[in-house]
Design a protein around this motif. Sequence first.
Motif, PDB file in Angstrom:
ATOM      1  N   CYS A  96     -12.722   9.185  61.632  1.00  0.00           N
ATOM      2  CA  CYS A  96     -11.339   8.750  61.409  1.00  0.00           C
ATOM      3  C   CYS A  96     -10.536   9.834  60.687  1.00  0.00           C
ATOM      4  O   CYS A  96      -9.402  10.138  61.072  1.00  0.00           O
ATOM      5  N   ASN A 123     -18.341   7.022  60.653  1.00  0.00           N
ATOM      6  CA  ASN A 123     -17.063   6.461  61.084  1.00  0.00           C
ATOM      7  C   ASN A 123     -15.908   6.966  60.224  1.00  0.00           C
ATOM      8  O   ASN A 123     -14.821   7.246  60.739  1.00  0.00           O
ATOM      9  N   PRO A 165     -13.757   5.016  65.537  1.00  0.00           N
ATOM     10  CA  PRO A 165     -14.446   4.496  64.345  1.00  0.00           C
ATOM     11  C   PRO A 165     -14.115   3.036  64.051  1.00  0.00           C
ATOM     12  O   PRO A 165     -14.981   2.280  63.602  1.00  0.00           O
ATOM     13  N   SER A 174     -16.112   0.969  66.442  1.00  0.00           N
ATOM     14  CA  SER A 174     -17.521   0.946  66.063  1.00  0.00           C
ATOM     15  C   SER A 174     -17.761   0.109  64.819  1.00  0.00           C
ATOM     16  O   SER A 174     -18.712  -0.675  64.743  1.00  0.00           O
TER      17      SER A 174
END
Length: 333
Positions: A185, A181, A227, A230
């Motif tokens: 990002c 993640n 991200p 998630s």
Amino acid sequence: MYTDEDLYAAVKDGVLDEAAVERFRSFVSGRAHTRLVDEENFRLISGFNDIFVSIAAFILLASAGWVFGLQSPALGFCVVALLSWGLSVFFVKRRKLALPAVLLLASFVLSTVAFLVFAQVAAGIEKDTAIMVATAIGAVAAWAHWHQFHVPITVAAGVASLLAFLLALLMQIEGLREFTNYFLCCAGLVTFLLAMRWDAQDVDRTTRKSDVAFWLHLLAAPLIVHPVFSAQGLFDGNGGLFGIAAVIVLYLLLAVVSITVDRRALMVSSLIYVVYAFGELFETYGSLSSSLAISGLFIGSMLLLLSAFWHRSREILLHVLPQAVGRYVPPTD
């Protein structure tokens, strides 16, 4: 049908006078009660022939891939990649058709990656390693396509392929998988900065550089938002009110950035996430059966209101932000 780039090419070749072109652009802006730079123009369809050629090319590529794929999936994708390049020589380089250029570029890069994956797997190479190698070569294929045809979406396709390679490499390292993640990002932020680099070279949005930036912005936003989505557990339905609020706040921040840099693409490409977040919010505190409809009604109304006052919103923001920002974004006057 012609674009601003065509007009300025005509000026460069002495076909049109530069002052006349500027008066024409001002005339068109006045009739539309807006500034052309705020319309975020990019060339996608120059006429119905674009659609006609795209449909014909799609049928040809899909059929060729199917027929040769019966012998071997790798052969099928190889033929599609070669046909995509060959068709680009005529319809993109010579005829300069916009929509077929996007289709053929996507077909070429994706088919190249798929061909390399199937060929390596057939040779006994592990699938994860095959994907990593194929995506790296896919980025090179995108660079070669850009060097030959200069289709604006090619830069974004090359960046996406390169990021896919880095992500596959990251997944190969056991201790780094949990940082996926963070990687996505950071990749989104880097893609956004790359888009701004292209945008800063053409703040008046009159050349192909602006089109390149458009596709990069379209890629950057979901890389930034996904991200967060998630990490908050929203894909599993465990995000809660805090997770939903985090996505909504992030989208509002993206909206501010979009207005500042005059790029609606940032908001559009991440729209599905915020629609889902609002749907979850209304589902939690409202009616389950109508949560998606209510969220769509709310977001649609807000976006239309923002579109109506887009230019005024930019004037306010640029007045508040440091003057140095104005050098890298389209002017408001």
